[in-house]
Design a protein around this motif. Sequence first.
Motif, PDB file in Angstrom:
ATOM      1  N   PHE A 154       0.791  -1.295   0.173  1.00  0.00           N
ATOM      2  CA  PHE A 154      -0.166   0.023  -0.180  1.00  0.00           C
ATOM      3  C   PHE A 154       0.828   1.264   0.052  1.00  0.00           C
ATOM      4  O   PHE A 154       0.629   2.076   0.711  1.00  0.00           O
ATOM      5  N   LEU A 304      -6.897   6.580   6.589  1.00  0.00           N
ATOM      6  CA  LEU A 304      -6.383   8.043   6.950  1.00  0.00           C
ATOM      7  C   LEU A 304      -5.904   8.545   6.105  1.00  0.00           C
ATOM      8  O   LEU A 304      -4.881   9.511   6.208  1.00  0.00           O
ATOM      9  N   GLU A 305      -6.543   8.740   4.670  1.00  0.00           N
ATOM     10  CA  GLU A 305      -5.723   9.474   3.603  1.00  0.00           C
ATOM     11  C   GLU A 305      -5.952  11.015   3.667  1.00  0.00           C
ATOM     12  O   GLU A 305      -5.452  11.773   3.113  1.00  0.00           O
ATOM     13  N   LYS A 307      -5.441  12.723   6.126  1.00  0.00           N
ATOM     14  CA  LYS A 307      -4.510  13.467   7.037  1.00  0.00           C
ATOM     15  C   LYS A 307      -3.333  14.095   6.013  1.00  0.00           C
ATOM     16  O   LYS A 307      -2.929  15.117   6.083  1.00  0.00           O
ATOM     17  N   ARG A 308      -3.264  13.282   4.769  1.00  0.00           N
ATOM     18  CA  ARG A 308      -2.060  13.772   3.764  1.00  0.00           C
ATOM     19  C   ARG A 308      -2.885  14.984   3.136  1.00  0.00           C
ATOM     20  O   ARG A 308      -2.274  15.847   2.700  1.00  0.00           O
ATOM     21  N   ASP A 399      -0.764  -3.006  11.079  1.00  0.00           N
ATOM     22  CA  ASP A 399      -0.745  -1.227  10.935  1.00  0.00           C
ATOM     23  C   ASP A 399      -0.078  -0.819   9.523  1.00  0.00           C
ATOM     24  O   ASP A 399       0.854  -0.130   9.759  1.00  0.00           O
ATOM     25  N   PHE A 401      -0.964   1.352   7.842  1.00  0.00           N
ATOM     26  CA  PHE A 401      -1.160   2.808   7.168  1.00  0.00           C
ATOM     27  C   PHE A 401      -0.702   3.847   8.440  1.00  0.00           C
ATOM     28  O   PHE A 401      -0.637   5.001   8.395  1.00  0.00           O
ATOM     29  N   SER A 402      -0.127   3.188   9.482  1.00  0.00           N
ATOM     30  CA  SER A 402       0.177   3.988  10.573  1.00  0.00           C
ATOM     31  C   SER A 402      -0.793   4.860  11.089  1.00  0.00           C
ATOM     32  O   SER A 402      -0.877   5.953  11.145  1.00  0.00           O
ATOM     33  N   SER A 403      -2.055   4.218  11.241  1.00  0.00           N
ATOM     34  CA  SER A 403      -2.928   4.871  11.650  1.00  0.00           C
ATOM     35  C   SER A 403      -2.929   5.516  13.102  1.00  0.00           C
ATOM     36  O   SER A 403      -3.770   6.444  13.431  1.00  0.00           O
ATOM     37  N   PHE A 404      -2.263   4.841  13.872  1.00  0.00           N
ATOM     38  CA  PHE A 404      -2.246   5.191  15.091  1.00  0.00           C
ATOM     39  C   PHE A 404      -1.207   6.079  15.812  1.00  0.00           C
ATOM     40  O   PHE A 404      -0.024   5.889  15.253  1.00  0.00           O
ATOM     41  N   PRO A 405      -1.269   6.975  16.533  1.00  0.00           N
ATOM     42  CA  PRO A 405      -0.052   7.701  17.129  1.00  0.00           C
ATOM     43  C   PRO A 405       0.606   6.942  17.940  1.00  0.00           C
ATOM     44  O   PRO A 405       0.505   6.120  18.480  1.00  0.00           O
ATOM     45  N   LEU A 406       1.914   7.250  17.978  1.00  0.00           N
ATOM     46  CA  LEU A 406       2.935   6.620  18.895  1.00  0.00           C
ATOM     47  C   LEU A 406       3.147   6.792  20.361  1.00  0.00           C
ATOM     48  O   LEU A 406       4.039   6.883  21.116  1.00  0.00           O
ATOM     49  N   ARG A 410       3.158   0.341  19.481  1.00  0.00           N
ATOM     50  CA  ARG A 410       2.258  -0.085  18.247  1.00  0.00           C
ATOM     51  C   ARG A 410       1.483  -1.355  18.535  1.00  0.00           C
ATOM     52  O   ARG A 410       0.356  -1.548  18.137  1.00  0.00           O
TER      53      ARG A 410
ATOM     54  N   ARG B 192      10.673   2.864  13.706  1.00  0.00           N
ATOM     55  CA  ARG B 192       9.405   2.760  13.029  1.00  0.00           C
ATOM     56  C   ARG B 192       9.552   2.732  11.324  1.00  0.00           C
ATOM     57  O   ARG B 192       8.793   1.915  10.742  1.00  0.00           O
ATOM     58  N   THR B 298      -2.514   8.342  -3.007  1.00  0.00           N
ATOM     59  CA  THR B 298      -3.337   8.812  -2.108  1.00  0.00           C
ATOM     60  C   THR B 298      -2.719   8.859  -0.609  1.00  0.00           C
ATOM     61  O   THR B 298      -3.188   9.417   0.397  1.00  0.00           O
ATOM     62  N   ASP B 320       2.827  12.393  14.176  1.00  0.00           N
ATOM     63  CA  ASP B 320       2.678  11.150  14.599  1.00  0.00           C
ATOM     64  C   ASP B 320       3.413  10.244  13.639  1.00  0.00           C
ATOM     65  O   ASP B 320       3.312   8.817  13.954  1.00  0.00           O
ATOM     66  N   GLN B 322       3.737   9.654  10.470  1.00  0.00           N
ATOM     67  CA  GLN B 322       3.134   9.304   9.199  1.00  0.00           C
ATOM     68  C   GLN B 322       4.124   9.702   7.731  1.00  0.00           C
ATOM     69  O   GLN B 322       4.177   9.048   7.090  1.00  0.00           O
TER      70      GLN B 322
END
Lengths: 462, 520
Positions: A154, A304-305, A307-308, A399, A401-406, A410, B192, B298, B320, B322
Motif C-alpha cells: 500500500f 487515513l488518507e 491526513k495527507r 498497521d 497505514f500507521s493509523s495510530f499515534p505513537l 504499536r 518505525r 493517495t 505522529d 506518518q
Amino acid sequence: MAPAATLDVQVQPSNGEPSRTLPKPQKEMTKAERRELQERQRAAKATKQAAVPNGVNGKTANNKKPTEVTQPSNVPAQRKERRASRAADTARPTPAPVNKPLQKVPLVAAADASVEKARGLRIFAHFGLPKPASIAKGEIHPTIVRLALQFSNFKITGANARCIATLTAFKTVIQDYSTPPHTTLSRHLMTHLSPQISHLVAARPMAITMGNAIRQLKLEISGSDIDLPEQDAKNALCSKIDHYIRDRIIMADQVIQETAGSKIKDGDVILTYARSSVVEKVLLDAHTEGRDFSVIIVDSRPMLEGKRLLSILSAAGIQCTYLLLPALGSVINEVSTVLVGAHSIHSNGSVFSRAGTALVAMMAKRHSVPVVVCCETYKFSEGVQLDSFTKNELAPIGDMFSSFPLTKPRDALTLQNRPNLEILNPLYDLTPPSCITAVVTEVGVIPPNSISSIPLALGRLL
Amino acid sequence: MDFDYSTTKLIPQEFLAIVLAGFGNELVPLTGNYGDEPSPKALLPIANKPMLEYPLVWIEQSGIKNVLLVCPTPHRSALSNYIQSDSSSSFPSLRIDLQTYDETQDLNVGTCAILRHFAHKIQQDFVLLPCDFVPPSSFSLTQLLNKFRTETMYDGAIATACFYEGRKPEKGSHTDEWGLLPSPVPIVWDERSGTLLHIETPDDVDRNGEEIELRMSLLSRYPRARLSASLLDSHVYVCRRQVLDALQQKSRFDSIREEFIPWLCKPQYQRTKRQKYGHVLSPSANTINQSLALKHSTVHTAPVQQRSREESLPQSPPSDGQNEEQPRSLIPFLADDDEEESMLASLRVGLVVQRADGGYAARANNLHSYLELNRHFLSQTTYFLPTDQESRSLIDHKAQISSDSMIGHSTRVEERTTVKKSIIGQHCVIGKMARIVGCVVQDHCVIADGAKLDGCVLGKGTKVGAKAELSRCVTQCGYEVSAGETVKNEKLDVSDWTATPGSSEEDEEDEETSSEEESD
C-alpha cells in the motif's frame, strides 16, 4: 424454535458419514441419540482440527463444503442457522446430553479459534484477503516485482496512481523486450506481458483504470505495424503510453479542474472525503485562482488518507477542518458542496469509491447538499454494479497505514484477529446514482443517469 | 522454437550477489597454512559443512541467480574445487563467478578496494555478503530484498543493511587467549521506518571516546531514534548500483563495514553531503521512475525542496510519524508536469533488525563465534549411527557417542571412546579410550589412544599423540601434538613446532587464509 441440537453447520458434514460404528441406522434413532452422535462426531473432528493448524485456510475448506444434510429434522434448523450467519456460537447447550458437551468443550475450545475465524470471513469469503505477492523466479521483470511490492504494501494507492505506475512500469518492460525469432512483436509482446499482469493482480486486485489502460495497450500492440524495426515499434508504443497518460489522466484532470473549479464560489464550504488526486487538484487550482473558500475533510480508518490531504491543503494556505466520518452529521449543515473522487463509474450511474463515500453522499442528499463526483472518462466501466458485496477488496490486517499515534507501543494498539473478533476492512463502496447530483468529466458535466452516454461522447473510444 | 531463450533474454537480472571470502585473520591458526597449501576461511567447516555453503544456500533460496565470489589468489584453486565438486549440489541454480584479487596475508587490501576493482562487473543492484555469515533459519534474504525493493522505488533509499542481536556468551566459555571478543559498535536507528542513521566508527571513537556526536538534523528528522550497542553488523548490504559510483569518489576509504557504510548513512540528513553526493547517489536523468504515479498516490506526500530556514514554516506534517521520510518544509503541490518531475530522493539507508528470538545468527569471523556456531548446530540435530555399512563398521560398538555430537563420514572411532557435544569431521581416526568433549575436530585428524580433548578446535590433519591432554586449544592444520603433552588455552601454530611437518601424506585440502579486512 429450532431444535437446539443443531450446532454449527460448516464444520460437520460428517453427518453423511456412514454409520459404520452405529448399531442402528440414523433414521431409526431418536432425536436425542442423533444429537449425541453429532456431538461425538463433532468432537472427533475438532480434535483432528486442533491437531492440524489450518487457520485461515479453514475458511475455504469449511465454507465451501456443502452441508450435507441427511437428517431431515435438522434441515429447517440448518436453514435458520444459515440466516443467523456469523453471530452463531458453537457450543449451544443441548438439553439431553449435558455432560457430554461439557467434556468436549475443552477439546472444542482449541478448534474454536480456527472454526470461528473460518466462519467469520464468510461474508467476504469470495474475495478474501490479498495474498502476499510471490515471485515466480526468472519470469517477472524486476520493475514489475518492485511495483507489485509497492501495491501489496500500500505504498502506491489510488486509481490514478496505480494506473500511471502500471503503465510506466510497462514502458520499462517494453524497452527491455526483444522479439524472439520466428515471431513478431505484435503477437508475442502480449504473451510476454501477461505473466507480469498476473503478478500485479496477485499483489492487489486490478483496478478498473488499470484494466481499461491495459485493454487500450493491447489494442495498440496488436495494431502496431509489422514492418517497423523493433526499436521503432517499441518507441512508438512507449509514446502511445505517454499520450494515454497525458490525454486521459493529466489533461483530463486539468479540464476537470477548470470545470469543477468554476462551481466553487467565494465563501463556499467544500466537503471532501478521504483523498482523491483529482479533487486535490481542483481545490488547489481554485485556491491559486484566488477563490476564497474553506474545506472540510472527512476521513476514516484504516487508511487515513485525509491526513495527507490536510497537510497539503493547509500548506497551500486553504482553511481546513478535519474530522472523522462518524462526526459528519455535526458539520453537514454548513456545507455548500460535496466534492468526491471515484475509483470507477458504471453504466447504471453508480460510483465505486473509497469506503465511506456512500455515507457522505447519502447524508448530503438528505440535507440537500449537491454531491459532485470528479472523475475522468477512462474510469468508466461498461458493467453494471449493484452493490459493493460482489466485488470489493479487503485491506490486510495490521498497521500498514500507521493509523495510530505513537503514544503507546504499536503492538498494543494494532487490532489483530482474536478468537472472538474478526476484523474486516473493505476498501470500496458503492454510491447509488440517486445520491449524486452531477459527475464532472473532461467531456462535460453529466447527470448520473446519462453516464452510459460517455462512450458516445468520446466517439466510441474508450 | 527455443522457449528458454525467450524468457532468460527478456528479463534482466535484478540483483547480483557478491560474496567476499577473505583470509580470516581472527581465525588464525585455523586459517594458517597446511604445509604449502592455504586454508581458506570460507571452507572451514561448520557442522561439517563448509562455511561458504550457508550464505550460498541463503542466496539461492531468495531467487538470485548470479553470484560473484571474490577471493585472494592463493585460495582460488581450493574454492574452485569446492564449487565444482558434488558438495555444491545444495545450490544447483547459482551461477558462481569466481574472481581473485592479489593479496597476501601480510598486506591487507581493504574491502572497498576490492569493490572498486570489480565495479565494472557489477551492472545492477547488488547484495554484498561475507562468506562467514550464518543466517537464522526463519529469516530469508527475500525479506531483506523486499524491503530494499519497496523503499528504493517509493522513497529513493539507497541501501538496506541487516543487523542482528548477538547471543550473550556463557560464562566460562570465553578464553582470553583466543582473542578478545569484538565489542559491538553503537548504532543509532529509527525503528518505525527501519532506517539506519548513524554508526560509530573507530575514527569517531579515536576522536572522542566518551561521547557519541550526533547531528541535530538527524534528530529533528527522526525524533524517535534509538541508540543501541547490542546489535552486530551482519555485513549483508543490499545496495543500488549508484552506491558504487559514490565509492569511486571516496578513494581513501578502506573498509566497507567500518568506513563506507557509516559514511553512506550521512547524506540522508546532512545537507552538505546531500548536495555534494545527491546527484551521484540518485541520478534523476534518463531513468523511468515512478514519480508521476507517486504524485497521484493517495498515501504519499511529496517531499520537496528543503528551504534554508526550516523553522520559519507555519506548519509541519502530521507529527505522529506518518510522514517521517519528508523534510520539514512543503511547497504547494505542483500539478505542472514540466517542473520537478523527479522526486527528491530521501537517500535513506534502510535497516532490518533480526532479534534473538527470531533465530540464531552469527558471523563466524572469530574463534569464539566459530565454536558457538558449531555448538548451535549440534543442538539442532541428534546423532544417529551412520546407516551405510562401511562407516558403520568403523565405529566401534563400545564407543560412547552422545546424541548431541556429529561424526563425519568414514571416521573410525575405536572402543571405549567418549565423544560428547562435539563435531568430528570426515576420515578421522580416533583411538581407544579417548575423551572428546565440546570440540570441533576437522577432517583427517588422528587422535591417538587415551587422549583427552576439552573444548578444542583442531585444524585439518592434526595429530594428537597418545595420552595427550588438550584443553581449550586451537591447532593449525597439520599440527602434531606429541604424546603425553598437556596444553591449556593456547593457539598452537605449526611454526612453534620444530619437527618436520608430516602433512605430506594428507590430502591437499589445506588452505591458508591470512588477514582480511572484513573478517574482523
